[in-house]
Write a protein that holds these residues in place. Structure first.
Motif, PDB file in Angstrom:
ATOM      1  N   LEU A 262      54.428  46.112  47.289  1.00  0.00           N
ATOM      2  CA  LEU A 262      54.185  45.757  45.897  1.00  0.00           C
ATOM      3  C   LEU A 262      55.163  44.699  45.390  1.00  0.00           C
ATOM      4  O   LEU A 262      54.771  43.783  44.662  1.00  0.00           O
ATOM      5  N   ASP A 263      56.449  44.844  45.762  1.00  0.00           N
ATOM      6  CA  ASP A 263      57.441  43.859  45.302  1.00  0.00           C
ATOM      7  C   ASP A 263      57.494  42.629  46.197  1.00  0.00           C
ATOM      8  O   ASP A 263      58.127  41.631  45.820  1.00  0.00           O
ATOM      9  N   PHE A 264      56.898  42.699  47.378  1.00  0.00           N
ATOM     10  CA  PHE A 264      56.926  41.592  48.344  1.00  0.00           C
ATOM     11  C   PHE A 264      58.342  41.161  48.682  1.00  0.00           C
ATOM     12  O   PHE A 264      58.586  40.006  49.001  1.00  0.00           O
ATOM     13  N   ASN A 265      59.276  42.102  48.577  1.00  0.00           N
ATOM     14  CA  ASN A 265      60.677  41.789  48.883  1.00  0.00           C
ATOM     15  C   ASN A 265      61.010  42.378  50.258  1.00  0.00           C
ATOM     16  O   ASN A 265      61.647  43.422  50.370  1.00  0.00           O
ATOM     17  N   TRP A 266      60.561  41.716  51.298  1.00  0.00           N
ATOM     18  CA  TRP A 266      60.765  42.219  52.645  1.00  0.00           C
ATOM     19  C   TRP A 266      62.236  42.313  53.036  1.00  0.00           C
ATOM     20  O   TRP A 266      62.648  43.269  53.687  1.00  0.00           O
ATOM     21  N   PRO A 267      63.072  41.356  52.695  1.00  0.00           N
ATOM     22  CA  PRO A 267      64.488  41.466  53.092  1.00  0.00           C
ATOM     23  C   PRO A 267      65.177  42.701  52.507  1.00  0.00           C
ATOM     24  O   PRO A 267      65.926  43.382  53.206  1.00  0.00           O
ATOM     25  N   PHE A 268      64.929  43.008  51.220  1.00  0.00           N
ATOM     26  CA  PHE A 268      65.581  44.182  50.636  1.00  0.00           C
ATOM     27  C   PHE A 268      64.999  45.470  51.220  1.00  0.00           C
ATOM     28  O   PHE A 268      65.737  46.437  51.470  1.00  0.00           O
ATOM     29  N   ALA A 269      63.674  45.491  51.444  1.00  0.00           N
ATOM     30  CA  ALA A 269      63.073  46.668  52.078  1.00  0.00           C
ATOM     31  C   ALA A 269      63.631  46.848  53.488  1.00  0.00           C
ATOM     32  O   ALA A 269      63.887  47.988  53.925  1.00  0.00           O
ATOM     33  N   ALA A 270      63.830  45.752  54.206  1.00  0.00           N
ATOM     34  CA  ALA A 270      64.411  45.848  55.543  1.00  0.00           C
ATOM     35  C   ALA A 270      65.851  46.368  55.469  1.00  0.00           C
ATOM     36  O   ALA A 270      66.275  47.169  56.316  1.00  0.00           O
ATOM     37  N   ALA A 271      66.597  45.915  54.456  1.00  0.00           N
ATOM     38  CA  ALA A 271      67.973  46.400  54.295  1.00  0.00           C
ATOM     39  C   ALA A 271      67.994  47.898  54.014  1.00  0.00           C
ATOM     40  O   ALA A 271      68.827  48.635  54.565  1.00  0.00           O
ATOM     41  N   SER A 273      65.759  50.023  55.003  1.00  0.00           N
ATOM     42  CA  SER A 273      65.400  50.675  56.274  1.00  0.00           C
ATOM     43  C   SER A 273      66.606  50.760  57.195  1.00  0.00           C
ATOM     44  O   SER A 273      66.847  51.804  57.821  1.00  0.00           O
ATOM     45  N   VAL A 274      67.367  49.667  57.298  1.00  0.00           N
ATOM     46  CA  VAL A 274      68.533  49.658  58.173  1.00  0.00           C
ATOM     47  C   VAL A 274      69.584  50.659  57.685  1.00  0.00           C
ATOM     48  O   VAL A 274      70.179  51.405  58.481  1.00  0.00           O
ATOM     49  N   ILE A 275      69.799  50.693  56.376  1.00  0.00           N
ATOM     50  CA  ILE A 275      70.796  51.617  55.820  1.00  0.00           C
ATOM     51  C   ILE A 275      70.371  53.070  56.069  1.00  0.00           C
ATOM     52  O   ILE A 275      71.183  53.906  56.496  1.00  0.00           O
ATOM     53  N   TYR A 276      69.093  53.375  55.820  1.00  0.00           N
ATOM     54  CA  TYR A 276      68.614  54.748  56.051  1.00  0.00           C
ATOM     55  C   TYR A 276      68.708  55.102  57.531  1.00  0.00           C
ATOM     56  O   TYR A 276      69.105  56.227  57.885  1.00  0.00           O
ATOM     57  N   PHE A 277      68.346  54.166  58.398  1.00  0.00           N
ATOM     58  CA  PHE A 277      68.459  54.398  59.841  1.00  0.00           C
ATOM     59  C   PHE A 277      69.907  54.695  60.217  1.00  0.00           C
ATOM     60  O   PHE A 277      70.196  55.595  61.018  1.00  0.00           O
ATOM     61  N   GLY A 278      70.841  53.948  59.633  1.00  0.00           N
ATOM     62  CA  GLY A 278      72.256  54.178  59.918  1.00  0.00           C
ATOM     63  C   GLY A 278      72.742  55.530  59.416  1.00  0.00           C
ATOM     64  O   GLY A 278      73.527  56.211  60.091  1.00  0.00           O
ATOM     65  N   VAL A 279      72.264  55.918  58.217  1.00  0.00           N
ATOM     66  CA  VAL A 279      72.652  57.233  57.670  1.00  0.00           C
ATOM     67  C   VAL A 279      72.157  58.360  58.565  1.00  0.00           C
ATOM     68  O   VAL A 279      72.905  59.303  58.883  1.00  0.00           O
TER      69      VAL A 279
END
Length: 303
Positions: A262-271, A273-279
């Motif tokens: 919806l926001d078309f903000n792929w870089p922030f969504a990817a960030a 995802s990476v943060i959640y994966f790290g947690v």
């Protein structure tokens, strides 16, 4: 031509003597699948997370830490991750006693119906998860099966308003993930030697003490596996919070989907995802340090 063929085995032997070659091929195709299905997609996601969002969902590959700075300065996304982990713990805590009881019964049972009961455990996975989730709407809605049943037997005068709440989301998620707790426990319990339990009881141990000192320690590998499965899948659930949860139910997977689609903000969504994966990776590391998986597995296999 025959001379070249005769040199091939010798060349193969020289290649196989190389330590790096043996290290690369020793895991077999499994390593290739891990690289293809895990590390390659995560590398792409990681690269996008350090990029700049463009118009209409485009990604501008210019290095920036802005996406991570936005997460660090916003309490909203931190709370959403914490809520996701909390719901994962709740679902795991609910699935553990029910799943262990069912897995224990199936593992110790000598009935001829055991294979049919095991089939019923996995039968729900013949149906897509989204259809099973919609089925809970039919059961839990105001005019659903549960309310009609409770009102029909006189326990309720008005329907319970539990649909689209945290309760309906947790209930649907717990029931859907029960097989991930039942099956590992069943495998562990079914391998326990019956003679050990009989020997303990012969020496005067009560049923509870025989369970506590023999069955429970040897079923620990199944418990650990089930807890890991249910927690990871529960904390990262998408369909259950989207279809069964209410406006106050916030979990990280639907939020990432919203930022992506919806926001078309792929870089922030990817960030995110990476943060959640790290947690999740950090929590699993701490869990394995605390539980000591190797000791748990040795406990189950050494007896």
């Amino acid at each position: 031509m025959s001379a070249e063929r005769s040199r091939l085995p010798a060349l193969k032997d020289r290649v196989m003597e190389n330590d790096w070659v043996r290290f690369a091929i020793s895991p077999g195709l499994g390593l290739g699948w891990v690289v293809l299905l895990l590390f390659l997609p995560m590398t792409v996601i990681l690269a996008i997370s350090f990029s700049v969002p463009g118009d209409f969902g485009n990604v501008i590959y210019e290095f920036t830490l802005e996406n991570y700075r936005r997460f660090w300065e916003s309490a909203v996304y931190k709370n959403i991750i914490l809520e996701s982990l909390f719901y994962g713990v709740v679902v795991t805590a609910l699935a553990l006693p029910f799943g262990y009881t069912a897995g224990y019964f199936l593992g110790r049972s000598k009935t001829d119906w055991k294979w049919i009961l095991l089939g019923l455990v996995v039968l729900q996975y013949w149906v897509p998860f989204i259809i099973r989730t919609y089925a809970w709407i039919i059961i839990l809605s105001n005019n659903g099966v549960l309310n009609q049943l409770l009102m029909g037997v006189g326990l309720l005068d008005a329907p319970l308003d539990i649909m689209y709440t945290t309760y309906s989301m947790v209930l649907g998620l717990t029931v859907s993930l029960l097989p991930f707790m039942i099956l590992p426990v069943y495998v562990s319990v079914s391998t326990i030697d019956e003679d050990q339990i009989h020997a303990a009881k012969t020496l005067g141990a009560t049923d509870f003490r025989a369970f506590r000192e023999i069955t429970l320690p040897q079923s620990l590998p199944g418990i650990v596996s089930g807890v890991l499965f249910v927690f990871i899948i529960g904390a990262g659930a998408f369909l259950a919070p989207t279809l069964l949860g209410g406006p106050d139910t916030r979990m990280i997977a639907p939020v990432i989907e919203t930022v992506f689609i919806l926001d078309f903000n792929w870089p922030f969504a990817a960030a995110l995802s990476v943060i959640y994966f790290g947690v999740i990776g950090l929590l699993l590391y701490l869990f394995t340090r605390r539980v000591d998986l190797e000791e748990a597995l040795d406990t189950g296999g050494a007896v």
